[in-house]
Write a protein that holds these residues in place. Sequence first.
Motif, mmCIF file in Angstrom:
data_model
loop_
_atom_site.group_PDB
_atom_site.id
_atom_site.type_symbol
_atom_site.label_atom_id
_atom_site.label_comp_id
_atom_site.label_asym_id
_atom_site.label_seq_id
_atom_site.Cartn_x
_atom_site.Cartn_y
_atom_site.Cartn_z
ATOM 1 N N ASN A 5 0.853 -1.185 0.000
ATOM 2 C CA ASN A 5 0.000 0.000 0.000
ATOM 3 C C ASN A 5 0.893 1.240 0.000
ATOM 4 O O ASN A 5 1.341 1.705 1.047
ATOM 5 N N ALA A 6 1.179 1.763 -1.186
ATOM 6 C CA ALA A 6 2.134 2.866 -1.308
ATOM 7 C C ALA A 6 1.636 4.131 -0.629
ATOM 8 O O ALA A 6 2.406 4.823 0.048
ATOM 9 N N ARG A 7 0.354 4.449 -0.780
ATOM 10 C CA ARG A 7 -0.141 5.724 -0.258
ATOM 11 C C ARG A 7 0.029 5.812 1.249
ATOM 12 O O ARG A 7 0.503 6.831 1.781
ATOM 13 N N ALA A 8 -0.323 4.747 1.954
ATOM 14 C CA ALA A 8 -0.192 4.768 3.410
ATOM 15 C C ALA A 8 1.263 4.684 3.835
ATOM 16 O O ALA A 8 1.718 5.398 4.741
ATOM 17 N N THR A 9 2.007 3.814 3.181
ATOM 18 C CA THR A 9 3.394 3.583 3.568
ATOM 19 C C THR A 9 4.261 4.812 3.337
ATOM 20 O O THR A 9 5.083 5.180 4.187
ATOM 21 N N GLU A 10 4.112 5.468 2.198
ATOM 22 C CA GLU A 10 4.990 6.593 1.871
ATOM 23 C C GLU A 10 4.788 7.758 2.830
ATOM 24 O O GLU A 10 5.769 8.378 3.276
ATOM 25 N N LYS A 11 3.553 8.063 3.183
ATOM 26 C CA LYS A 11 3.308 9.136 4.149
ATOM 27 C C LYS A 11 3.933 8.800 5.499
ATOM 28 O O LYS A 11 4.484 9.667 6.189
ATOM 29 N N LEU A 111 7.056 18.036 -3.825
ATOM 30 C CA LEU A 111 8.396 17.476 -3.687
ATOM 31 C C LEU A 111 8.498 16.594 -2.444
ATOM 32 O O LEU A 111 9.141 15.543 -2.456
ATOM 33 N N LYS A 112 7.843 17.008 -1.366
ATOM 34 C CA LYS A 112 7.857 16.189 -0.151
ATOM 35 C C LYS A 112 7.114 14.876 -0.379
ATOM 36 O O LYS A 112 7.505 13.832 0.164
ATOM 37 N N ASP A 113 6.065 14.919 -1.202
ATOM 38 C CA ASP A 113 5.325 13.691 -1.503
ATOM 39 C C ASP A 113 6.186 12.675 -2.256
ATOM 40 O O ASP A 113 5.895 11.473 -2.224
ATOM 41 N N LEU A 114 7.219 13.147 -2.924
ATOM 42 C CA LEU A 114 8.115 12.244 -3.655
ATOM 43 C C LEU A 114 9.229 11.687 -2.768
ATOM 44 O O LEU A 114 10.021 10.873 -3.224
ATOM 45 N N GLY A 115 9.281 12.143 -1.521
ATOM 46 C CA GLY A 115 10.220 11.557 -0.567
ATOM 47 C C GLY A 115 11.668 11.938 -0.791
ATOM 48 O O GLY A 115 12.570 11.182 -0.404
ATOM 49 N N PHE A 116 11.929 13.088 -1.395
ATOM 50 C CA PHE A 116 13.309 13.483 -1.646
ATOM 51 C C PHE A 116 14.019 13.819 -0.332
ATOM 52 O O PHE A 116 13.444 14.471 0.549
ATOM 53 N N ALA A 117 15.271 13.416 -0.252
ATOM 54 C CA ALA A 117 16.052 13.571 0.982
ATOM 55 C C ALA A 117 16.679 14.959 1.044
ATOM 56 O O ALA A 117 17.899 15.115 1.085
ATOM 57 N N ASP A 630 -1.028 13.051 -9.952
ATOM 58 C CA ASP A 630 -1.911 11.943 -10.341
ATOM 59 C C ASP A 630 -1.167 10.617 -10.301
ATOM 60 O O ASP A 630 -1.706 9.586 -9.864
ATOM 61 N N ILE A 631 0.097 10.616 -10.761
ATOM 62 C CA ILE A 631 0.905 9.395 -10.753
ATOM 63 C C ILE A 631 1.155 8.933 -9.325
ATOM 64 O O ILE A 631 1.029 7.743 -9.002
ATOM 65 N N ILE A 632 1.500 9.882 -8.449
ATOM 66 C CA ILE A 632 1.791 9.534 -7.054
ATOM 67 C C ILE A 632 0.556 8.958 -6.380
ATOM 68 O O ILE A 632 0.621 7.955 -5.654
ATOM 69 N N GLU A 633 -0.608 9.588 -6.602
ATOM 70 C CA GLU A 633 -1.831 9.128 -5.956
ATOM 71 C C GLU A 633 -2.272 7.759 -6.473
ATOM 72 O O GLU A 633 -2.845 6.959 -5.742
ATOM 73 N N THR A 634 -1.983 7.484 -7.751
ATOM 74 C CA THR A 634 -2.413 6.218 -8.340
ATOM 75 C C THR A 634 -1.428 5.090 -8.063
ATOM 76 O O THR A 634 -1.811 3.978 -7.686
ATOM 77 N N TYR A 635 -0.155 5.368 -8.245
ATOM 78 C CA TYR A 635 0.855 4.305 -8.193
ATOM 79 C C TYR A 635 1.857 4.436 -7.042
ATOM 80 O O TYR A 635 2.541 3.467 -6.713
ATOM 81 N N GLY A 636 1.991 5.639 -6.491
ATOM 82 C CA GLY A 636 2.986 5.857 -5.439
ATOM 83 C C GLY A 636 4.218 6.565 -5.972
ATOM 84 O O GLY A 636 4.557 6.473 -7.157
ATOM 85 N N ALA A 637 4.890 7.279 -5.067
ATOM 86 C CA ALA A 637 6.089 8.037 -5.447
ATOM 87 C C ALA A 637 7.203 7.121 -5.920
ATOM 88 O O ALA A 637 7.916 7.420 -6.887
ATOM 89 N N ASP A 638 7.396 5.994 -5.230
ATOM 90 C CA ASP A 638 8.491 5.096 -5.596
ATOM 91 C C ASP A 638 8.326 4.551 -7.009
ATOM 92 O O ASP A 638 9.302 4.356 -7.733
ATOM 93 N N THR A 639 7.103 4.310 -7.411
ATOM 94 C CA THR A 639 6.866 3.827 -8.768
ATOM 95 C C THR A 639 7.272 4.882 -9.788
ATOM 96 O O THR A 639 7.910 4.569 -10.804
ATOM 97 N N HIS A 768 10.890 4.564 0.121
ATOM 98 C CA HIS A 768 9.761 4.212 0.986
ATOM 99 C C HIS A 768 9.584 2.694 1.055
ATOM 100 O O HIS A 768 9.421 2.124 2.142
ATOM 101 N N LEU A 769 9.609 2.052 -0.109
ATOM 102 C CA LEU A 769 9.510 0.591 -0.150
ATOM 103 C C LEU A 769 10.664 -0.040 0.618
ATOM 104 O O LEU A 769 10.477 -1.019 1.347
ATOM 105 N N ALA A 770 11.854 0.527 0.478
ATOM 106 C CA ALA A 770 13.015 -0.011 1.175
ATOM 107 C C ALA A 770 12.824 0.061 2.691
ATOM 108 O O ALA A 770 13.123 -0.900 3.416
ATOM 109 N N GLU A 771 12.332 1.186 3.185
ATOM 110 C CA GLU A 771 12.125 1.321 4.637
ATOM 111 C C GLU A 771 11.098 0.309 5.138
ATOM 112 O O GLU A 771 11.283 -0.330 6.182
ATOM 113 N N GLU A 772 10.010 0.129 4.371
ATOM 114 C CA GLU A 772 8.958 -0.798 4.806
ATOM 115 C C GLU A 772 9.475 -2.237 4.809
ATOM 116 O O GLU A 772 9.207 -3.004 5.744
ATOM 117 N N LEU A 773 10.235 -2.610 3.778
ATOM 118 C CA LEU A 773 10.786 -3.964 3.722
ATOM 119 C C LEU A 773 11.841 -4.173 4.795
ATOM 120 O O LEU A 773 11.945 -5.261 5.384
#
Length: 860
Positions: A5-11, A111-117, A630-639, A768-773
């Motif tokens: 679940n990218a939307r929940a995980t990324e936030k 930009l924050k939604d994309l998780g940039f460091a 739209d891409i972030i909301e549909t597929y997630g920032a990592d995608t 984001h996926l890396a942190e969750e895994l």
Amino acid sequence: MSRYNARATEKKWQKTWEQAKSFVTDEDRSRPKYYVLEMFPYPSGRIHLGHVRNYTMGDVVARYRRAQGFNVLHPMGWDAFGMPAENAAFENNTHPATWTYQNIDHMRSQLKDLGFAFDWEREFATCDPNYYQHEQAMFLDFLETGLVYRKESWVNWDPVDMTVLANEQVIDGRGWRSGALVERRKLSQWFLKITDYADELLASLDDLPRWPQKVRLMQENWIGRSEGLRLFFDLKDAPAGQDRLEVYTTRPDTLFGASFCAIAADHPLSLKLAENDPALAAFIAECRKTGTSEEALERAEKKGYRLPVKAVHPFDDTWDLPVLVANFVLMDYGTGAIFGCPAHDQRDLDFARKYDLPVLPVVVPEGMDAASFTVGTEAFVDDGRIANSRFLDGLTIDAAKAEVAARAEAGDFGARTVNFRLRDWGVSRQRYWGCPIPVIHCPSCGIVPVPKDQLPVKLPDDVTFDKPGNPLDHHPTWKHVACPTCGEPARRETDTFDTFIDSSWYFARFCSPKSAAPFDREAADYWLPVDQYIGGVEHAILHLLYSRFFTRAMKEVDLVGLSEPFDGLFTQGMVCHETYRGPAGEYLFPDQVEHDDTGAARLKGTDTPVTIGRSEKMSKSKKNVVDPTDIIETYGADTARWFVLSDSPPERDLEWTSQGIEGAWRFTQRLWRLVTTLAPQAGAAGSTIPAEFGTEALALRRATHKTVAAVTRAVEEFHFNRAVALVHEFANTLGGIKAEGTVAADFAFAIREALEAVVLVINPMMPHLAEELWSELGHQKLVAETLWPKADPSLLSDDTATIAVQVQGKLRDTITVPKDMDKAELEALALGLEKVQRALDGKPVKKVIVVPNRIVNVVA
């Protein structure tokens, strides 16, 4: 989660990083520093996929270097002054500051939604007085040092934006923002003396090996160093005081091929003669309708006006040349005068044919008879021998140049000199939304710098945009001020700075953005130069050259100790999308279009056909844009991040497709399933390495360490698409693991090692996926705070070989054996394989052919 679940995980992880201050940086001198910077954006309102690609690349570098143990600075800010804000203020009846800061808020959120460091604590906007007051102070330092001057000059005038443009801002004869045809005007302007550094800027390009060769070449050509000759032609029938014409030429060897002299419309001789010649005055006015850039001059139709004066050939006082005013000669280039040799210069040839001037070849190809060599519609510009040139005949071009120069200097009618194409940087702009130039014009004292204790000179808030031109000129009170020297009424400078000044030093401000000075010298000495700079090649001349100059100017006034701002430069390609047109030829957005199974397009929800155009750079004008939100909301920032890294080499253009983004999303789901499915069979986190490994475990460990080594090399070399491909390959390896229930300790360790490795190497790309895994694998520490995995060299070379076993040349099986296995043993092993026995079907073996470490072929 059975599905990621990218939307929940990324936030969740974005909030965790923010609370932990994971990317906030200080000057930790116990670690090596690494400064990563992407060219900061103009706050236009929304980020686009070009931003996503640019900042994702920078983020990969920043996270990778941080994982390697570097102290990484990765800041973000806003290039916030400029005409679009004024245009928006006029169109929407709002203040430029309101429009700008609303856009900043929205784009920051994206930009924050994309998780940039990014280290957001260092954020600033160039329109903030706390930023531009230091720019004003530096300008005053430069003025005191002699790096700034004011003069009346011919400039490129944008009639739509109503402002001056630098030559570099004129593209195809048009304003770089408005697209309007540029005109020529004479105005008093402020200039920075970039030409003082022309030689150094050119020579130092060799000290930038980590810059793309194409960018260095573009700067070299723009600086345009040439060695030539200043020549003087005596004039006949000229006005008093105008009896000698100075020209600059890089081809003195062609002097005996001269058929005319040409001067600029604004040459003193032209202007003097125009006083009594209305037709000449009209021609001069027409010339001023073109811009001052070389590009504008080259594109314009070549026109001339014959003057009633003659130029005497320097080597023959009986040889008179006609003198014409030409629209392709400028006072600011060379001396404002040339001699034309049509046979060996295409522009001169076109001009000569138009005005029926002689064309005499004086350079001919080697071995060709000069008497029979002619020039038609194309000038001869290749190498050859000098001909038809009296004492120069038979010489090479270089020898002829030297001979002419020697005789000219001996005769006191010429001198060798070096010239540059580069011109001083005109920084005055006639607009409101820019940094005010901190000087005051006093009738008695002249130009008076604003005292530094009165900085910043702030823009007035109460301006109107209901009149054309600069709102600061129309303001009833702001420009009226007492002279700081004599106290008498005076006037503020109402021009503001070219916005390229704002971006020519911002990288230094990021070193200490809260400093009371432009920046803290100790912090600048620690962080600069920028180790890796990333941005578009379209900035090769404007921003990058200006920044190199500005850094030298800051060094001149002892603000910094270095000359080059950017040690490494990477220029990424553009993001492209096919274009669509409706029935009336109007452009359509991609979300208005749907495709059928044949690939044909139609208006969504209708049978109306849509014309598919070629793929082009995404632009609002052609509507071939995709909203990153739209891409972030549909597929997630990592995608989104994974796709912009995966599809093509980062220096090339990227073709955005819906199939591509869906494929990236499917891979994130696959990786999630692979790791979470295998995690129960993995050894415990931090478990001790077994003393020995079986064949299966060893093979997995080799694949793991080879992947780590290869991904490391790919990221180091900016081959991000290769890194993505390597992770895909390793995912296939993980997918081939057959592990159920309890597995042997050595294999459990190998699985744990493989899962942790794949999570760590995807971290810079899909954080984001890396942190969750990582959390799923039982770790409490963040991936963002975990070191990059190291490949074991002993596992990078194979001790085994996979052998193809054939019967009658057809593949029947494969076997993995120790490298360089004895041929007799290998034969026996191959013949004992069940698939080989079935293929032989009882036939006697005639011979066995063994190719060491590769093939066994059984011939029956």
